[in-house]
Motif scaffolding. Structure first.
Motif, mmCIF file in Angstrom:
data_model
loop_
_atom_site.group_PDB
_atom_site.id
_atom_site.type_symbol
_atom_site.label_atom_id
_atom_site.label_comp_id
_atom_site.label_asym_id
_atom_site.label_seq_id
_atom_site.Cartn_x
_atom_site.Cartn_y
_atom_site.Cartn_z
ATOM 1 N N ILE A 77 0.871 -1.182 0.000
ATOM 2 C CA ILE A 77 0.000 0.000 0.000
ATOM 3 C C ILE A 77 0.904 1.227 0.000
ATOM 4 O O ILE A 77 1.587 1.500 0.989
ATOM 5 C CB ILE A 77 -0.919 0.014 1.249
ATOM 6 N N LEU A 78 0.945 1.916 -1.117
ATOM 7 C CA LEU A 78 1.770 3.119 -1.238
ATOM 8 C C LEU A 78 0.902 4.306 -0.824
ATOM 9 O O LEU A 78 -0.115 4.599 -1.466
ATOM 10 C CB LEU A 78 2.245 3.276 -2.674
ATOM 11 N N THR A 79 1.293 4.933 0.262
ATOM 12 C CA THR A 79 0.428 5.949 0.880
ATOM 13 C C THR A 79 1.000 7.355 0.707
ATOM 14 O O THR A 79 2.203 7.563 0.893
ATOM 15 C CB THR A 79 0.298 5.649 2.399
ATOM 16 N N TYR A 80 0.128 8.306 0.360
ATOM 17 C CA TYR A 80 0.540 9.711 0.304
ATOM 18 C C TYR A 80 -0.521 10.554 1.003
ATOM 19 O O TYR A 80 -1.586 10.053 1.368
ATOM 20 C CB TYR A 80 0.765 10.157 -1.156
ATOM 21 N N ASP A 81 -0.213 11.825 1.158
ATOM 22 C CA ASP A 81 -1.152 12.768 1.776
ATOM 23 C C ASP A 81 -1.724 13.629 0.643
ATOM 24 O O ASP A 81 -0.951 14.286 -0.072
ATOM 25 C CB ASP A 81 -0.361 13.604 2.812
ATOM 26 N N VAL A 82 -3.044 13.607 0.476
ATOM 27 C CA VAL A 82 -3.649 14.343 -0.654
ATOM 28 C C VAL A 82 -3.377 15.846 -0.597
ATOM 29 O O VAL A 82 -3.555 16.554 -1.585
ATOM 30 C CB VAL A 82 -5.186 14.119 -0.747
ATOM 31 N N ASN A 83 -2.935 16.332 0.551
ATOM 32 C CA ASN A 83 -2.653 17.760 0.696
ATOM 33 C C ASN A 83 -1.202 18.103 0.392
ATOM 34 O O ASN A 83 -0.840 19.278 0.392
ATOM 35 C CB ASN A 83 -2.994 18.198 2.130
ATOM 36 N N HIS A 84 -0.378 17.083 0.143
ATOM 37 C CA HIS A 84 1.050 17.314 -0.081
ATOM 38 C C HIS A 84 1.546 16.585 -1.330
ATOM 39 O O HIS A 84 1.917 15.408 -1.259
ATOM 40 C CB HIS A 84 1.855 16.876 1.149
ATOM 41 N N PRO A 85 1.561 17.294 -2.444
ATOM 42 C CA PRO A 85 1.978 16.673 -3.707
ATOM 43 C C PRO A 85 3.341 15.983 -3.597
ATOM 44 O O PRO A 85 3.574 14.942 -4.204
ATOM 45 C CB PRO A 85 2.037 17.847 -4.692
ATOM 46 N N GLN A 86 4.231 16.548 -2.781
ATOM 47 C CA GLN A 86 5.568 15.950 -2.664
ATOM 48 C C GLN A 86 5.491 14.507 -2.150
ATOM 49 O O GLN A 86 6.290 13.664 -2.535
ATOM 50 C CB GLN A 86 6.435 16.817 -1.728
ATOM 51 N N GLY A 112 -4.386 7.894 -1.128
ATOM 52 C CA GLY A 112 -4.276 9.307 -0.762
ATOM 53 C C GLY A 112 -5.052 9.522 0.529
ATOM 54 O O GLY A 112 -6.292 9.449 0.541
ATOM 55 N N ASN A 113 -4.344 9.762 1.604
ATOM 56 C CA ASN A 113 -4.992 9.882 2.915
ATOM 57 C C ASN A 113 -5.216 11.357 3.284
ATOM 58 O O ASN A 113 -4.728 12.255 2.611
ATOM 59 C CB ASN A 113 -4.113 9.174 3.962
ATOM 60 N N LYS A 114 -5.969 11.568 4.344
ATOM 61 C CA LYS A 114 -6.288 12.893 4.912
ATOM 62 C C LYS A 114 -7.232 13.682 4.011
ATOM 63 O O LYS A 114 -7.122 14.912 3.913
ATOM 64 C CB LYS A 114 -5.018 13.708 5.212
ATOM 65 N N VAL A 115 -8.168 13.018 3.348
ATOM 66 C CA VAL A 115 -9.132 13.777 2.534
ATOM 67 C C VAL A 115 -10.011 14.677 3.396
ATOM 68 O O VAL A 115 -10.536 15.674 2.908
ATOM 69 C CB VAL A 115 -10.042 12.881 1.642
ATOM 70 N N ASP A 116 -10.168 14.340 4.664
ATOM 71 C CA ASP A 116 -10.991 15.196 5.535
ATOM 72 C C ASP A 116 -10.432 16.611 5.607
ATOM 73 O O ASP A 116 -11.173 17.579 5.762
ATOM 74 C CB ASP A 116 -11.072 14.579 6.946
ATOM 75 N N LEU A 117 -9.109 16.760 5.474
ATOM 76 C CA LEU A 117 -8.509 18.099 5.557
ATOM 77 C C LEU A 117 -8.845 18.930 4.325
ATOM 78 O O LEU A 117 -8.923 20.149 4.403
ATOM 79 C CB LEU A 117 -6.982 17.993 5.721
ATOM 80 N N VAL A 118 -9.058 18.276 3.205
ATOM 81 C CA VAL A 118 -9.434 19.009 1.991
ATOM 82 C C VAL A 118 -10.800 19.629 2.203
ATOM 83 O O VAL A 118 -11.023 20.808 1.946
ATOM 84 C CB VAL A 118 -9.477 18.057 0.770
ATOM 85 N N GLU A 119 -11.731 18.812 2.702
ATOM 86 C CA GLU A 119 -13.089 19.305 2.963
ATOM 87 C C GLU A 119 -13.040 20.435 3.994
ATOM 88 O O GLU A 119 -13.675 21.466 3.822
ATOM 89 C CB GLU A 119 -13.963 18.174 3.535
ATOM 90 N N ALA A 120 -12.250 20.230 5.055
ATOM 91 C CA ALA A 120 -12.183 21.239 6.117
ATOM 92 C C ALA A 120 -11.600 22.537 5.570
ATOM 93 O O ALA A 120 -12.105 23.634 5.852
ATOM 94 C CB ALA A 120 -11.333 20.707 7.271
ATOM 95 N N GLY A 121 -10.559 22.422 4.755
ATOM 96 C CA GLY A 121 -9.902 23.613 4.185
ATOM 97 C C GLY A 121 -10.856 24.357 3.263
ATOM 98 O O GLY A 121 -10.924 25.589 3.271
#
Ligand SMILES: Nc1nc2c(ncn2[C@@H]2O[C@H](COP(=O)(O)OP(=O)(O)OP(=O)(O)O)[C@@H](O)[C@H]2O)c(=O)[nH]1
Ligand SMILES: [Mg+2]
Length: 235
Positions: A77-86, A112-121
């Motif tokens: 499982i290759l995991t990234y943060d949807v808020n951080h393109p890097q 792509g984890n932390k989608v809740d932060l996109v909604e919150a932002g």
């Protein structure tokens, strides 16, 4: 304790939420985490199989351990943060090479984890612009389009690059749309879907491996031993 029948490994940069995803799934909660040292695993009974799920450290200093954890893995499982393109770029640059030790028919999921932060932002910026919560910024009723720093299409593009890197034909592997997920360990969004989709997919891989002979073993002489390994919850 019965030996695991197959191994799934979580990889990705520090802070993307690997430990949180695993804890959300296994313990049904979102506790405070500390940055992982070495690695830790959970054992998940699934149908008549025992699947071990390995959490790894994203910190650069533990990078060398990644390929050891991946050895013989049936899925990564290759995991990234949807808020951080890097963090998505790092998967290709830093983590994909670690999977060379995985099973030849290893499956890849991109998360792509932390989608809740996109909604919150987005909600916050709507309020700053003077729109009340729930308004779509002048839109006509449907749910607002929330711009994400990393789009799902970017993950799909990475999935296709992985197929090229592994010299796999897309006919022989699950479609990108099935293997790219967006999750929130905080709210639990898509977390069960991620793990359980993968469990069902790895069962045939485990069966194939069994039919082919004994599982691959770890060649300890080829890898460095971790100085400190946080013990798994089941150990
Ligand atoms: N809002 C939000 N925060 C999250 C989510 N997942 C994890 N976090 C937070 O992100 C931080 C890092 O989470 P971890 O799960 O420790 O990240 P990690 O990928 O395991 O990091 P390393 O162990 O250092 O590789 C913590 O403060 C978590 O609470 C999520 O889905 N949403
Ligand atoms: Mg961690």
């Amino acid at each position: 304790m019965r030996k695991p029948d197959g191994k799934i490994v979580l990889l990705g940069d520090m802070n993307v939420g690997k430990t949180s995803l695993l804890q959300r799934y296994m313990e049904r909660r979102f506790p405070d985490t500390v940055s992982t040292v070495g690695g830790a695993f959970y054992l998940k009974p699934w149908r008549s199989y025992n699947i071990s799920i390995w959490d790894t450290a994203g910190r650069e200093q533990f990078h060398g351990l990644g390929s050891m954890y991946c050895r013989g893995a049936v899925a990564v499982i290759l995991t990234y943060d949807v808020n951080h393109p890097q963090s998505l770029l790092e998967l290709e640059d830093r983590f994909l090479g670690l999977t060379d030790t995985a099973s030849t028919d290893c499956l890849f999921a991109i998360v792509g984890n932390k989608v809740d932060l996109v909604e919150a932002g987005a909600a916050e910026s709507r309020e700053k612009e003077g729109h009340g919560p729930g308004t779509a910024g002048g839109g006509g009723g449907g749910s607002p389009e929330v711009p994400k720093p990393v789009r799902l299409e970017d993950a799909v593009a990475l999935y296709n690059k992985i197929l090229k890197y592994k010299m796999l034909d897309e006919k022989d592997v699950p479609a990108a749309e099935q293997m790219c997920f967006e999750t929130s360990a905080k709210t639990g969004y898509n977390v069960d879907l991620l793990f359980e989709t993968l469990f069902d997919m790895v069962v045939p891989v485990i069966l194939r491996q069994r039919a082919q002979g004994p599982p691959q073993t770890v060649d300890v002489s080829s890898c460095k031993t971790p100085r400190r390994t946080r013990s798994g919850c089941c150990s």
